[in-house]
Motif scaffolding. Structure first.
Motif, PDB file in Angstrom:
ATOM      1  N   UNK A 181       0.783  -1.235   0.000  1.00  0.00           N
ATOM      2  CA  UNK A 181       0.000   0.000   0.000  1.00  0.00           C
ATOM      3  C   UNK A 181       0.809   1.277   0.000  1.00  0.00           C
ATOM      4  N   UNK A 182       2.102   1.195   0.271  1.00  0.00           N
ATOM      5  CA  UNK A 182       2.965   2.380   0.286  1.00  0.00           C
ATOM      6  C   UNK A 182       3.673   2.523  -1.046  1.00  0.00           C
ATOM      7  N   UNK A 183       3.583   3.700  -1.646  1.00  0.00           N
ATOM      8  CA  UNK A 183       4.243   3.951  -2.922  1.00  0.00           C
ATOM      9  C   UNK A 183       5.748   4.013  -2.711  1.00  0.00           C
ATOM     10  N   UNK A 184       6.476   3.128  -3.413  1.00  0.00           N
ATOM     11  CA  UNK A 184       7.940   3.100  -3.295  1.00  0.00           C
ATOM     12  C   UNK A 184       8.618   3.499  -4.603  1.00  0.00           C
ATOM     13  N   UNK A 185       7.825   3.742  -5.635  1.00  0.00           N
ATOM     14  CA  UNK A 185       8.369   4.191  -6.901  1.00  0.00           C
ATOM     15  C   UNK A 185       7.252   4.644  -7.818  1.00  0.00           C
ATOM     16  N   UNK A 186       7.493   5.731  -8.558  1.00  0.00           N
ATOM     17  CA  UNK A 186       6.481   6.212  -9.485  1.00  0.00           C
ATOM     18  C   UNK A 186       7.134   6.988 -10.609  1.00  0.00           C
ATOM     19  N   UNK A 187       6.378   7.093 -11.721  1.00  0.00           N
ATOM     20  CA  UNK A 187       6.894   7.845 -12.862  1.00  0.00           C
ATOM     21  C   UNK A 187       5.721   8.254 -13.747  1.00  0.00           C
ATOM     22  N   UNK A 188       5.824   9.415 -14.355  1.00  0.00           N
ATOM     23  CA  UNK A 188       4.866   9.894 -15.340  1.00  0.00           C
ATOM     24  C   UNK A 188       5.574  10.048 -16.682  1.00  0.00           C
ATOM     25  N   UNK A 189       4.986   9.491 -17.738  1.00  0.00           N
ATOM     26  CA  UNK A 189       5.561   9.624 -19.078  1.00  0.00           C
ATOM     27  C   UNK A 189       4.435   9.911 -20.057  1.00  0.00           C
ATOM     28  N   UNK A 190       4.804  10.357 -21.232  1.00  0.00           N
ATOM     29  CA  UNK A 190       3.827  10.544 -22.292  1.00  0.00           C
ATOM     30  C   UNK A 190       3.236   9.183 -22.685  1.00  0.00           C
ATOM     31  N   UNK A 191       1.939   9.152 -22.927  1.00  0.00           N
ATOM     32  CA  UNK A 191       1.271   7.893 -23.270  1.00  0.00           C
ATOM     33  C   UNK A 191       1.443   7.603 -24.749  1.00  0.00           C
ATOM     34  N   UNK A 192       2.679   7.278 -25.123  1.00  0.00           N
ATOM     35  CA  UNK A 192       2.983   6.937 -26.507  1.00  0.00           C
ATOM     36  C   UNK A 192       3.738   5.610 -26.536  1.00  0.00           C
ATOM     37  N   UNK A 193       3.717   4.954 -27.682  1.00  0.00           N
ATOM     38  CA  UNK A 193       4.395   3.668 -27.820  1.00  0.00           C
ATOM     39  C   UNK A 193       5.913   3.799 -27.862  1.00  0.00           C
ATOM     40  N   UNK A 194       6.415   5.037 -27.918  1.00  0.00           N
ATOM     41  CA  UNK A 194       7.855   5.268 -27.854  1.00  0.00           C
ATOM     42  C   UNK A 194       8.364   5.423 -26.429  1.00  0.00           C
ATOM     43  N   UNK A 195       7.457   5.563 -25.489  1.00  0.00           N
ATOM     44  CA  UNK A 195       7.856   5.849 -24.116  1.00  0.00           C
ATOM     45  C   UNK A 195       8.401   4.605 -23.421  1.00  0.00           C
ATOM     46  N   UNK A 196       9.375   4.819 -22.563  1.00  0.00           N
ATOM     47  CA  UNK A 196       9.920   3.779 -21.700  1.00  0.00           C
ATOM     48  C   UNK A 196       9.868   4.309 -20.269  1.00  0.00           C
ATOM     49  N   UNK A 197       9.354   3.496 -19.376  1.00  0.00           N
ATOM     50  CA  UNK A 197       9.236   3.886 -17.968  1.00  0.00           C
ATOM     51  C   UNK A 197      10.366   3.226 -17.187  1.00  0.00           C
ATOM     52  N   UNK A 198      11.176   4.029 -16.508  1.00  0.00           N
ATOM     53  CA  UNK A 198      12.256   3.505 -15.678  1.00  0.00           C
ATOM     54  C   UNK A 198      12.048   4.013 -14.254  1.00  0.00           C
ATOM     55  N   UNK A 199      11.875   3.057 -13.322  1.00  0.00           N
ATOM     56  CA  UNK A 199      11.584   3.423 -11.935  1.00  0.00           C
ATOM     57  C   UNK A 199      12.603   2.762 -11.008  1.00  0.00           C
ATOM     58  N   UNK A 200      13.443   3.549 -10.331  1.00  0.00           N
ATOM     59  CA  UNK A 200      14.368   2.971  -9.346  1.00  0.00           C
ATOM     60  C   UNK A 200      13.601   2.405  -8.148  1.00  0.00           C
ATOM     61  N   UNK A 201      14.064   1.291  -7.626  1.00  0.00           N
ATOM     62  CA  UNK A 201      13.472   0.690  -6.429  1.00  0.00           C
ATOM     63  C   UNK A 201      14.586   0.538  -5.391  1.00  0.00           C
ATOM     64  N   UNK A 202      14.558   1.361  -4.361  1.00  0.00           N
ATOM     65  CA  UNK A 202      15.585   1.311  -3.327  1.00  0.00           C
ATOM     66  C   UNK A 202      15.371   0.087  -2.430  1.00  0.00           C
ATOM     67  N   UNK A 203      16.483  -0.573  -2.110  1.00  0.00           N
ATOM     68  CA  UNK A 203      16.441  -1.756  -1.235  1.00  0.00           C
ATOM     69  C   UNK A 203      15.350  -2.721  -1.692  1.00  0.00           C
ATOM     70  N   UNK A 204      15.419  -3.071  -2.953  1.00  0.00           N
ATOM     71  CA  UNK A 204      14.370  -3.908  -3.550  1.00  0.00           C
ATOM     72  C   UNK A 204      14.246  -5.240  -2.826  1.00  0.00           C
ATOM     73  N   UNK A 205      13.017  -5.660  -2.605  1.00  0.00           N
ATOM     74  CA  UNK A 205      12.733  -6.973  -2.037  1.00  0.00           C
ATOM     75  C   UNK A 205      12.635  -7.960  -3.202  1.00  0.00           C
TER      76      UNK A 205
END
Length: 623
Positions: A242-266
């Protein structure tokens, strides 16, 4: 008089209860838990149908039907008991019909009609108009029916399913090519066999995502695809309980790539199958959410180094069981959602840490439970029954295999792709081309997983060298796999075994250049025995033990069974430096093949504590 009234009341109650139960929607759960929308309509339940053995339905305009004479319960195939039909002979053509009502609240959105799977070729019609044709009996597909329907109105939906199982051009899996089941081939599945549903989607809605979890850089990389590009924004949120640990906003196009860092990933693993929740939202210029999809992901990595398979950068020894996914009442379709989860729990109770899902594409909800429970899986196609030298066969199968990978590649539980099983076809031109194409397609669509191109068969291009051996004596099994001369068992194009020495191989009576070196175990990739055992047990609960099928002679006592089983497992584990994992045949009996750890009805055959103690054994190098 009071007794009569009481009896009548009880009868009425029983009838009401019966009809209420009958009216319940079978398999009511949302079928795509890793890409879930909240607004949807389940179309499972009672449909009408008719067989079309003469294949004259198109001439008779059955696509315009407003209802057939007989009824069937979807999503169960007509061969199954749960369908209410139970017709087990070959079904080459079947027509389905039901009314569909489009909710008024769906006005202004695109209406998607979704099918979990229809075996084998499906044609979809609405009010007599052709909508879509789909090839492939194991893959999901979707149709945009917006222009064929109107919100608030009722329409006639007709599905025409065709199957030519004995043509050798379509993937059959373990469906029997004879009238009756025999050996390790079982009752067929024709027509609709997974959930059918509708849902409204924004015109600019999210079509799909490819999620790559990069644990080495502690980040998630997402490739989104949209039904239509726009000036909208895609918002991606990753949550930990329930706690947001990563987020990103990008243009909604098929060229977009979303990269989200996750600190201390489980990290996800069988020991700790942690899953992050993911929420995808498409937001328009006015700030309104026009599409929302709920999902999840598991942070994990699988790769090979030398002769070992690694999970999260540590050597991981796989103790798998062969799971064919057949059910006594549903055939290819699990009677309930709970049955999918139960099979995994039964396997884990037996000591296995995963399964090779054999000759069947399992539905997405099975992978969902595997993801949640920390259960390793190998994704496989139903490849048996094909002539892999035929061009039409390759055309059919390559397209279907592509769909399989794209649908399931985001599930963390899947560690290996296995398109073919025991491919031994004696052709040195078309088969190598076909197998190489499968490998390249797999790696292009999903570079994150190893590919076992032909389980126990001829290896052309592969990341894993796998063999099958049903020798029942443990010591002989050990020598078969790796002998005193340091030679591995290997498979030749004609299905025979060889120790790696030079062979002159001829095909179709013609002299050929010796190409066996091409198929040899190269020595620097993982070597696994992904089928062994299959010990027949027929003494108890068998009506006709003489008709049962399994490998070797059935043990005379349970003690003999335990001894034989442990001898085989110990032999394989002792080769930890040469053989990095195994798959035991099999989880349950299936019809006349009675060599499962459990009976076909999932009841126990053996003392499961003793079975678990055997299959829980692990090589000392697996830390």
């Amino acid at each position: 008089m009071k007794t009569s009234i009481k009896l009548i009341t009880m009868l009425l109650f029983c009838n009401i209860f019966f009809f209420a139960k009958a009216a319940e929607t079978p398999r009511p759960e949302y079928p795509r838990p890793q890409f879930e929308r909240t607004d949807w309509v389940n179309l499972n339940g009672e449909w009408s149908y008719t067989f079309d053995f003469s294949q004259s339905g198109l001439e008779r305009s059955l696509f315009k039907s407003e209802g057939f004479d007989d009824n069937i319960i979807v999503p169960f195939c007509p061969e199954s008991k749960l369908s209410g039909v139970g017709y087990k002979d070959f079904i080459n053509n079947i027509w389905y019909h039901r009314k569909i009502e489009i909710p008024q609240t769906w006005d202004g959105k695109n209406i998607r009609l979704n099918f979990g799977a229809v075996y084998y070729t499906a044609e979809v019609y609405i009010d007599g108009k052709f909508v879509l044709r789909h090839f492939g009996g194991s893959t999901s597909f979707s149709a945009d029916i917006t222009k064929f329907v109107k919100s608030g109105q009722t329409h006639n939906l007709v599905v025409y399913a065709k199957s030519d199982l004995r043509s050798a051009t379509q993937a059959a899996g373990k469906q029997s090519l004879r009238v009756n089941s025999y050996g390790c081939n079982y009752t067929r599945t024709t027509g609709i066999w997974q959930t059918v549903w509708m849902e409204p989607v924004a015109v600019t809605g999210l079509k799909s995502t490819q999620v790559i979890t990069d644990i080495d850089q502690s980040q998630v990389v997402i490739h989104p695809a949209f039904y239509r590009e726009s000036g909208n924004t895609l918002k991606v949120s990753i949550l930990d309980n329930g706690k947001v640990v990563g987020k990103s906003n990008v243009k909604a196009t098929n060229n977009s790539i979303v990269i989200i860092p996750i600190k201390k990933a489980k990290l996800w693993s069988p020991a700790n199958p942690f899953l992050y929740d993911v929420v995808y939202e498409i937001i328009n210029k006015e700030g309104k959410v026009v599409d929302k999809v709920n999902s999840y992901l598991g942070m994990r990595k699988v790769h090979t180094e030398g002769n070992k398979i690694y999970l999260n950068n540590k050597p991981f020894y796989q103790r798998l069981v062969l799971d064919q996914g057949f059910y006594p009442d549903g055939i290819w379709t699990a009677p309930t959602d709970a049955d999918l989860k139960k099979d995994i729990e039964l396997s884990m109770a037996a000591g296995f840490n995963g399964a090779r899902l054999h000759q069947k594409v399992f539905e997405e909800r099975f992978y969902y439970y595997a993801d949640k429970l920390g259960y390793i899986t190998w994704g496989e196609a139903a490849s048996w029954g094909m002539d892999c030298n035929a061009v039409e066969t390759a055309r059919n199968f390559l397209g279907e295999w592509e769909d399989i990978i794209v649908r399931d590649r985001n599930h963390p539980s899947i560690l290996i792709w296995t398109p073919l099983n025991e491919a031994w076809w004696p052709d040195q031109v078309q088969y190598p081309r076909f197998a190489a194409d499968l490998y390249e397609i797999s790696k292009n669509l999903d570079p994150t997983r190893p590919v076992n191109t032909s389980s126990g068969g001829v290896h052309i291009l592969t990341d894993i060298y796998s063999v099958h051996d049903y020798e029942q004596n443990g010591e002989r099994l050990k020598k078969n796999l790796y002998n005193d001369k340091g030679e591995y068992k290997q498979t030749t194009p004609n299905g025979n075994t060889n120790r790696g020495k030079s062979m002159n191989i001829g095909f179709n009576g013609l002299a050929q250049v010796n190409q066996f070196d091409f198929y040899r175990y190269p020595g620097d990739i993982p070597y696994l025995i992904d089928e062994f055992g299959g010990i027949k047990w027929t003494i108890e609960q068998q009506k006709n033990p003489g008709d049962s099928w399994g490998y070797g002679n059935a043990p005379k006592t349970k003690e003999e069974f335990y001894s034989r089983l442990e001898g085989q497992v110990d032999a394989i584990i002792s080769l930890k430096d040469q053989v990095w994992g195994y798959c035991y045949t099999q989880l349950t009996d299936v019809e006349q093949e009675q060599n499962g750890i459990y009976f076909y009805d999932r009841s126990s055959k053996f003392d499961m504590k003793r079975i678990n103690a055997i299959f829980s054994k692990t090589p000392t190098s697996d830390k």
